[in-house]
Each structure stands twice: as C-alpha cells, then as structure tokens.
Design a protein around this motif. Structure first.
Motif, short mmCIF file in Angstrom:
data_model
loop_
_atom_site.label_atom_id
_atom_site.label_comp_id
_atom_site.label_asym_id
_atom_site.label_seq_id
_atom_site.Cartn_x
_atom_site.Cartn_y
_atom_site.Cartn_z
N LEU A 114 -6.85 -35.42 19.12
CA LEU A 114 -5.80 -34.48 19.54
C LEU A 114 -6.09 -33.08 19.03
O LEU A 114 -5.76 -32.09 19.70
CB LEU A 114 -4.44 -34.96 19.05
CG LEU A 114 -3.85 -36.19 19.75
CD1 LEU A 114 -2.54 -36.59 19.12
CD2 LEU A 114 -3.67 -35.93 21.24
N ARG A 117 -8.02 -31.18 21.38
CA ARG A 117 -7.32 -30.92 22.63
C ARG A 117 -7.74 -31.89 23.74
O ARG A 117 -7.85 -31.51 24.91
CB ARG A 117 -7.53 -29.47 23.10
CG ARG A 117 -6.98 -28.44 22.13
CD ARG A 117 -7.21 -27.04 22.64
NE ARG A 117 -6.68 -26.06 21.74
CZ ARG A 117 -5.41 -25.63 21.71
NH1 ARG A 117 -4.55 -26.14 22.56
NH2 ARG A 117 -5.01 -24.72 20.84
N ARG A 118 -7.98 -33.14 23.38
CA ARG A 118 -8.32 -34.15 24.38
C ARG A 118 -7.03 -34.82 24.86
O ARG A 118 -6.06 -34.96 24.11
CB ARG A 118 -9.26 -35.19 23.79
CG ARG A 118 -10.56 -34.60 23.26
CD ARG A 118 -11.58 -35.69 23.01
NE ARG A 118 -11.98 -36.33 24.26
CZ ARG A 118 -12.72 -37.44 24.31
NH1 ARG A 118 -13.09 -38.03 23.18
NH2 ARG A 118 -13.05 -37.97 25.46
N ASN A 119 -7.03 -35.25 26.11
CA ASN A 119 -5.83 -35.87 26.68
C ASN A 119 -5.81 -37.36 26.40
O ASN A 119 -6.77 -37.94 25.88
CB ASN A 119 -5.75 -35.59 28.19
CG ASN A 119 -7.00 -36.03 28.91
OD1 ASN A 119 -7.73 -36.90 28.46
ND2 ASN A 119 -7.26 -35.42 30.06
N ALA A 120 -4.71 -38.00 26.78
CA ALA A 120 -4.52 -39.42 26.48
C ALA A 120 -5.52 -40.29 27.23
O ALA A 120 -5.97 -41.32 26.71
CB ALA A 120 -3.09 -39.83 26.82
N LYS A 141 -0.71 -43.66 25.78
CA LYS A 141 0.04 -42.48 26.24
C LYS A 141 1.30 -42.26 25.42
O LYS A 141 1.62 -41.14 25.03
CB LYS A 141 0.37 -42.66 27.73
CG LYS A 141 1.09 -41.49 28.35
CD LYS A 141 1.35 -41.75 29.82
CE LYS A 141 2.10 -40.57 30.44
NZ LYS A 141 2.37 -40.82 31.89
N ARG A 148 1.67 -35.87 19.33
CA ARG A 148 1.33 -34.51 19.76
C ARG A 148 2.37 -33.52 19.26
O ARG A 148 3.56 -33.71 19.34
CB ARG A 148 1.24 -34.46 21.28
CG ARG A 148 0.83 -33.06 21.79
CD ARG A 148 0.62 -33.06 23.28
NE ARG A 148 -0.63 -33.71 23.64
CZ ARG A 148 -0.72 -34.78 24.41
NH1 ARG A 148 0.39 -35.33 24.89
NH2 ARG A 148 -1.88 -35.31 24.70
#
Length: 248
Positions: A114, A117-120, A141, A148
C-alpha cells in the motif's frame, strides 16, 4: 371482594380494563390515554369526540372519572419533569467481530504494498502467486480498504537557477481563419517558459516541421538573450564564441 370493591374501599377510582368486558363504555388503553391527555389540555368534549371518533357520552363519562381522581388517570406523562424522570432504554450490545481475516498473516506485506500505491487486485495476485494465499479477492479488498489511509496529495516544489532550464510546449490550436483567406486551419502553438522567472516566449505558426521547430527555439533564445541583463562568453577550443547559460 372484587377488584372494583378493593379500589373503592381504598378510596381510589376504578378503571375497568378491556379484558374484563364490563360495561359498554370501556375503551382500550391507548384510547383512554388519548382522551385523558386531551382532557388535561382543556380540550372540549365535542372536539375530543371529533378527533378520536369516540361517542360524546363515553367522553363525558371519562371526564367525570378524571375530575374525581385525576392523579390515578392513565394519562401520558408530559413536560420537562416527566422527561427528566424517564429512564432511557438500554443501548444494544456492540457487535464484536470474533473471526479474523485470512489476510491477517500477510498484514506486513500488504501494508508495504500500500505504501507503494498498489491496488487491491495487484496485491491479491501477488499473494496468490508468491505467498500461497487461498482466500478470495473480496477478502483482500475488504482488508485493504480497512488499512488504507487517505493521505494528502504530495506536491514537490522544484527550484532552478537563472537560465538553467526552459520548458517548451508545442501543440495544435483551435481551428482559426488563415489571414487573407476564407479558409480555416489549426495553427501550431509554441510556448517556451524559463523555469526560474516564468517568463515566456510565444509564437503561432501555420506550418510545422524540423526546420520550423529549430527556428522557433532560435527565436526563443534570441528573445531571452535580448531581455537578459547579463551576457557572458567563453572562448571554446574551436575558435568560435559560445554563449553560457543566461540569467532570466
């Protein structure tokens, strides 16, 4: 001795309940409370009968009973004193989550991702491929959404010395009428801006190409050279003058 006799012996007014089925003027508890509340507000009997739909004779009967013993009436407590003495209902017990997420064992890895800045979805794919994660994507998620934290957007301020850097923007403009004709054409816009002073050089051309591109840069350098209060030269080895960076 019946319940009515006990009330009369004690000097209290007897209010028959609807379950006993005694009398033709017996009202339900909510109707009795409505009638007594309206009587306490000095509402006329005719108005009470109109509002509640109860016969005026029944209202008159309850009015007489209320006048004899108003303290024992089944009315509704109102006013600030009554509100202060009321006991509020207890709050429902808070829900306590007794199950832990399958992502808990991978908390450190997820927090590190996180920060990048990586997504789920990307985190879920890495967990399934490299860490043997067997849970579903929705589990990741939800876990990522709980971790977050919304941080303010970061802005980096860049500082440059006079004449050290120049920004060039070159692109198409809106359809414009060509001077001297009735034809419309999209011109090319050239904007050169010094990063230190933010002074700009702007030109509009109708043709584009490598030669035009080089000429526009040459015109920008001459423009900034003319405005610069300091001009310095150094003699290179090839025997020609070469301009050093200018101060804007």
């Amino acid at each position: 001795m019946t319940q009515a006799d006990r009330h009369l012996w004690a000097g209290r007014m007897f209010w028959p309940s609807s379950k006993e089925g005694q009398g033709v003027n017996v009202l339900k508890p909510n109707q009795r409370a409505t009638v007594i509340t309206l009587l306490e507000r000095n509402t006329p009997q005719r108005e009470i009968a109109r509002i509640t739909g109860i016969d005026r004779k029944t209202v008159r009967s309850y009015h007489a009973r209320w006048l004899l013993d108003p303290a024992n009436s089944p009315g509704v407590a109102t006013g600030p004193e009554a509100v202060a003495t009321q006991i509020p209902p207890p709050w429902p017990p808070a829900l306590v989550c007794t199950t832990s997420s399958l992502c808990e064992v991978h908390r450190e890895f997820i927090e590190a991702q996180l920060l990048l800045r990586r997504n789920a979805m990307a985190i879920y794919q890495d967990l399934a491929d490299s860490h043997g994660f067997t849970g579903a994507y929705n589990s990741v998620k939800r876990f990522v959404g709980a971790l977050r934290r919304k941080t303010p957007e970061q802005f980096d301020r860049l500082s440059f010395l006079p004449g050290e850097e120049m920004q060039v923007d070159y692109g198409e403009g809106a359809p414009t009428r060509v001077p001297g004709t009735d034809r419309y054409k999209k011109p090319r816009l050239f904007v050169a801006t010094l990063r230190h002073s933010r002074r700009s050089f702007r030109r509009v051309v109708w043709k584009s190409g490598q030669e035009v591109w080089a000429q526009l840069h040459e015109q920008a350098f001459r423009y900034f050279w003319r405005l610069s209060p300091v001009r310095r030269f150094r003699q290179p080895q090839r025997g020609r003058a070469e301009a050093r960076p200018l101060r804007a």
